[in-house]
Design a protein around this motif. Structure first.
Motif, mmCIF file in Angstrom:
data_model
loop_
_atom_site.group_PDB
_atom_site.id
_atom_site.type_symbol
_atom_site.label_atom_id
_atom_site.label_comp_id
_atom_site.label_asym_id
_atom_site.label_seq_id
_atom_site.Cartn_x
_atom_site.Cartn_y
_atom_site.Cartn_z
ATOM 1 N N ALA A 26 6.439 -2.067 -7.306
ATOM 2 C CA ALA A 26 7.285 -2.272 -8.493
ATOM 3 C C ALA A 26 6.439 -2.187 -9.764
ATOM 4 N N ILE A 27 5.262 -2.778 -9.724
ATOM 5 C CA ILE A 27 4.362 -2.737 -10.890
ATOM 6 C C ILE A 27 3.965 -1.292 -11.175
ATOM 7 N N ALA A 28 3.650 -0.540 -10.111
ATOM 8 C CA ALA A 28 3.265 0.867 -10.290
ATOM 9 C C ALA A 28 4.423 1.651 -10.908
ATOM 10 N N ALA A 29 5.644 1.410 -10.412
ATOM 11 C CA ALA A 29 6.802 2.159 -10.922
ATOM 12 C C ALA A 29 6.948 1.943 -12.426
ATOM 13 N N VAL A 30 6.832 0.679 -12.850
ATOM 14 C CA VAL A 30 6.993 0.369 -14.277
ATOM 15 C C VAL A 30 5.848 0.990 -15.092
ATOM 16 N N LYS A 31 4.633 0.892 -14.561
ATOM 17 C CA LYS A 31 3.484 1.491 -15.284
ATOM 18 C C LYS A 31 3.622 3.009 -15.381
ATOM 19 N N LEU A 32 4.342 3.597 -14.427
ATOM 20 C CA LEU A 32 4.525 5.056 -14.441
ATOM 21 C C LEU A 32 5.726 5.475 -15.294
ATOM 22 N N GLY A 33 6.430 4.492 -15.860
ATOM 23 C CA GLY A 33 7.493 4.845 -16.798
ATOM 24 C C GLY A 33 8.879 4.349 -16.438
ATOM 25 N N ALA A 34 9.061 3.749 -15.258
ATOM 26 C CA ALA A 34 10.386 3.220 -14.909
ATOM 27 C C ALA A 34 10.799 2.189 -15.966
ATOM 28 N N GLU B 206 1.675 7.397 -4.006
ATOM 29 C CA GLU B 206 1.653 8.836 -4.308
ATOM 30 C C GLU B 206 3.065 9.357 -4.564
ATOM 31 N N PHE B 207 4.014 8.899 -3.750
ATOM 32 C CA PHE B 207 5.410 9.318 -3.967
ATOM 33 C C PHE B 207 5.877 8.889 -5.361
ATOM 34 N N LEU B 208 5.538 7.634 -5.720
ATOM 35 C CA LEU B 208 5.958 7.120 -7.040
ATOM 36 C C LEU B 208 5.313 7.942 -8.157
ATOM 37 N N ALA B 209 4.018 8.231 -8.005
ATOM 38 C CA ALA B 209 3.299 8.960 -9.065
ATOM 39 C C ALA B 209 3.915 10.340 -9.278
ATOM 40 N N GLU B 210 4.465 10.911 -8.205
ATOM 41 C CA GLU B 210 5.083 12.241 -8.339
ATOM 42 C C GLU B 210 6.512 12.164 -8.861
ATOM 43 N N ALA B 211 7.194 11.051 -8.565
ATOM 44 C CA ALA B 211 8.651 11.075 -8.735
ATOM 45 C C ALA B 211 9.197 10.265 -9.907
ATOM 46 N N VAL B 212 8.498 9.220 -10.326
ATOM 47 C CA VAL B 212 9.108 8.316 -11.318
ATOM 48 C C VAL B 212 9.328 9.054 -12.642
ATOM 49 N N ARG B 213 10.557 8.927 -13.151
ATOM 50 C CA ARG B 213 10.857 9.500 -14.477
ATOM 51 C C ARG B 213 11.127 8.356 -15.439
ATOM 52 N N ALA C 243 -5.902 6.886 -17.018
ATOM 53 C CA ALA C 243 -4.794 6.534 -16.113
ATOM 54 C C ALA C 243 -4.356 5.088 -16.354
ATOM 55 N N ALA C 244 -3.130 4.780 -15.916
ATOM 56 C CA ALA C 244 -2.659 3.391 -15.999
ATOM 57 C C ALA C 244 -3.446 2.556 -14.990
ATOM 58 N N ILE C 245 -3.800 1.350 -15.405
ATOM 59 C CA ILE C 245 -4.600 0.489 -14.515
ATOM 60 C C ILE C 245 -3.756 -0.688 -14.052
ATOM 61 N N ILE C 246 -3.799 -0.928 -12.754
ATOM 62 C CA ILE C 246 -3.101 -2.085 -12.193
ATOM 63 C C ILE C 246 -4.140 -3.004 -11.583
ATOM 64 N N GLU C 247 -4.062 -4.271 -11.969
ATOM 65 C CA GLU C 247 -4.993 -5.236 -11.397
ATOM 66 C C GLU C 247 -4.240 -6.071 -10.374
ATOM 67 N N ILE C 248 -4.752 -6.106 -9.165
ATOM 68 C CA ILE C 248 -4.034 -6.828 -8.113
ATOM 69 C C ILE C 248 -4.889 -7.972 -7.583
ATOM 70 N N GLU C 249 -4.235 -9.112 -7.456
ATOM 71 C CA GLU C 249 -4.844 -10.291 -6.835
ATOM 72 C C GLU C 249 -4.212 -10.352 -5.446
ATOM 73 N N PRO C 250 -4.933 -10.004 -4.391
ATOM 74 C CA PRO C 250 -4.249 -9.843 -3.105
ATOM 75 C C PRO C 250 -3.720 -11.157 -2.526
ATOM 76 N N LYS C 251 -4.522 -12.208 -2.581
ATOM 77 C CA LYS C 251 -4.143 -13.480 -1.957
ATOM 78 C C LYS C 251 -3.558 -13.230 -0.584
ATOM 79 N N GLN C 252 -2.470 -13.938 -0.253
ATOM 80 C CA GLN C 252 -2.009 -13.827 1.120
ATOM 81 C C GLN C 252 -0.955 -12.750 1.328
ATOM 82 N N ALA C 253 -0.627 -12.004 0.279
ATOM 83 C CA ALA C 253 0.427 -10.999 0.434
ATOM 84 C C ALA C 253 -0.174 -9.628 0.717
ATOM 85 N N PHE C 254 0.620 -8.796 1.384
ATOM 86 C CA PHE C 254 0.184 -7.450 1.745
ATOM 87 C C PHE C 254 0.383 -6.527 0.550
#
Ligand code: SAH
Length: 290
Positions: free
Chosen positions: A167-175, A144-151, A120-131
Motif C-alpha cells: 500500500a505504501i509503495a502504491a501511494v509513493k508511485l502515485g496512487a 514490480e507489478f505496482l511499479a509498472e501499473a500504478v497510475r 527514486a521514491a524511498i520507502i523505509e520499512i521497520e519489519p518487526k513481526q510482520a511479513f
C-alpha cells in the motif's frame, strides 16, 4: 526485573555447528520466527510470547533428527528458550534485510541503512513481526507489478498488508489512496508505524480483518493479494466484487507448481490472465475481470 508474563517475545537460541547455521535459521523462519540473529556457534529466533515454547522445541528436535539422519549434524541439540521484552530489530534483521531496488522507481530500505543517492521514491520499512520487507520473491513480484501499473490517482486495495509495504509503495508511485486489510493485529500495528514513518498515513486506511472489512461500496483500480493459494482461492469472488470493471488484480503468493489449479479457478470465476511472471519457485499473476 522482568517477569515471564511481561515478556512480549521468546528468544529461542539453538547451538549449531557452522555447516547447519543457515539451515537452522531458515527452519526458525519456517516455524514463524520474526527474525534470526546469528552468533558464533548459535542462532536465535524470536517468536511472539503467545506461541508455545514446547511446540517449537519439539519441532526443532525433530528437525535435528532429520539433519542427523542425513549425516549433516552429529552433535546433540542444545536449545535455550528465554522471555525477552524489547527486541533489537536492527541486530535481528541486519543480515537478512538489505535495501532493494525496484527498477529505477522505488528503493525499499531498512530504517538503519543510510539514504541512497537516488531519484527514486524511498520507502523505509521497520519489519518487526510482520511479513513484508521486499526481500521475499513474492513481495518483490508485487512491487514490480505496482511499479509498472500504478497510475496517478488510482485507488488500491492491499489484501494481507503485513508491514504495509505494498500500500505504501502504491501511494509513493502515485496512487491517490489505498485501503489495506490484515487479519493479524500485529501486522496492522506494524503497518501503522510504517505508514507514519513514510508520511503516507493520511492516504492509507488500515483495517483489521479481510475483504469484508472494506467499508461501503468502494471499488478498486488495483488489488494486490500477496497471499497463499488457499487464501486466494477463498477470496477469489471477493476480489471480483471489489474490482472496478477496468481494474487489475495482482496475485503473487502462488507457488509455480500450484499455478494450473489457480488458473482454472480464476477463469471459472470470470477473470482473464493478463500476465504471468515466475521468480524463484514463485509465480505472480496479473488478472482482469472478463
Ligand atoms: N503484503 C505484504 C505481506 C504479505 S504476507 C507483502 O507483500 O510482503 C500475508 C499477510 O496476509 C499476513 O500478514 C497475513 O496476516 C495476512 N492474511 C492472511 N490471510 C488473510 C485474509 N484472508 N485476509 C486478510 N489478510 C490475510
Amino acid at each position: 526485573m522482568q517477569s515471564k508474563s511481561d515478556a512480549q517475545w521468546l528468544e529461542v537460541r539453538v547451538f549449531v555447528v557452522p555447516e547447519i547455521e543457515e539451515a537452522v535459521c531458515n527452519f526458525l523462519f519456517e516455524l514463524g520466527s520474526a527474525g534470526c540473529q546469528q552468533f558464533e556457534y548459535a542462532v536465535s529466533g524470536f517468536f511472539p510470547a503467545a506461541v508455545g515454547a514446547e511446540e517449537i522445541q519439539s519441532k526443532l528436535l525433530n528437525y535435528y533428527s532429520e539433519l542427523k539422519a542425513l549425516g549433516l549434524c552429529r552433535i546433540q541439540p542444545k536449545i535455550e528458550i528465554r522471555p525477552v521484552e524489547n527486541l533489537d530489530w536492527e541486530a535481528i534483521w541486519k543480515r537478512h534485510f538489505k535495501p532493494i531496488y525496484i527498477f529505477d522507481k522505488l528503493v525499499i530500505k531498512p530504517s538503519w541503512t543510510p539514504l541512497p543517492p537516488t531519484a527514486a521514491a524511498i520507502i523505509e520499512i521497520e519489519p518487526k513481526q510482520a511479513f513484508g520487507t521486499g526481500n521475499h520473491a513474492t513481495t518483490h513480484l508485487a512491487l514490480e507489478f505496482l511499479a509498472e501499473a500504478v497510475r496517478r490517482g488510482d485507488v488500491m486495495l492491499d489484501v494481507g498488508a503485513g508491514t504495509g509495504i505494498l500500500a505504501i509503495a502504491a501511494v509513493k508511485l502515485g496512487a491517490g489512496r489505498a485501503v489495506a486489510v490484515d487479519i493479524d493485529p500485529l501486522a496492522i500495528e506494524a503497518a501503522q508505524e510504517n505508514c507514519h514513518k513514510n508520511f503516507v498515513a493520511s492516504q492509507i486506511e488500515l483495517l483489521l480483518g479481510s475483504t469484508a472489512a472494506v467499508p461501503g461500496n468502494q471499488r478498486f483500480d488495483i488489488i494486490a493479494a500477496n497471499l497463499n493459494r488457499r487464501e486466494i482461492t477463498a477470496l477469489v469472488c471477493e476480489f471480483r466484487r471489489l474490482l472496478k470493471p477496468t481494474g487489475r488484480l495482482f496475485a503473487t503468493g502462488i507457488l509455480a507448481e500450484e499455478a494450473p489449479r489457480l488458473r482454472k479457478i480464476f477463469i471459472e470465476t470470470g477473470f482473464s490472465i493478463q500476465k504471468e511472471v515466475v521468480k524463484d519457485e514463485w509465480m505472480g499473476m496479473i488478472l482482469r475481470k472478463l
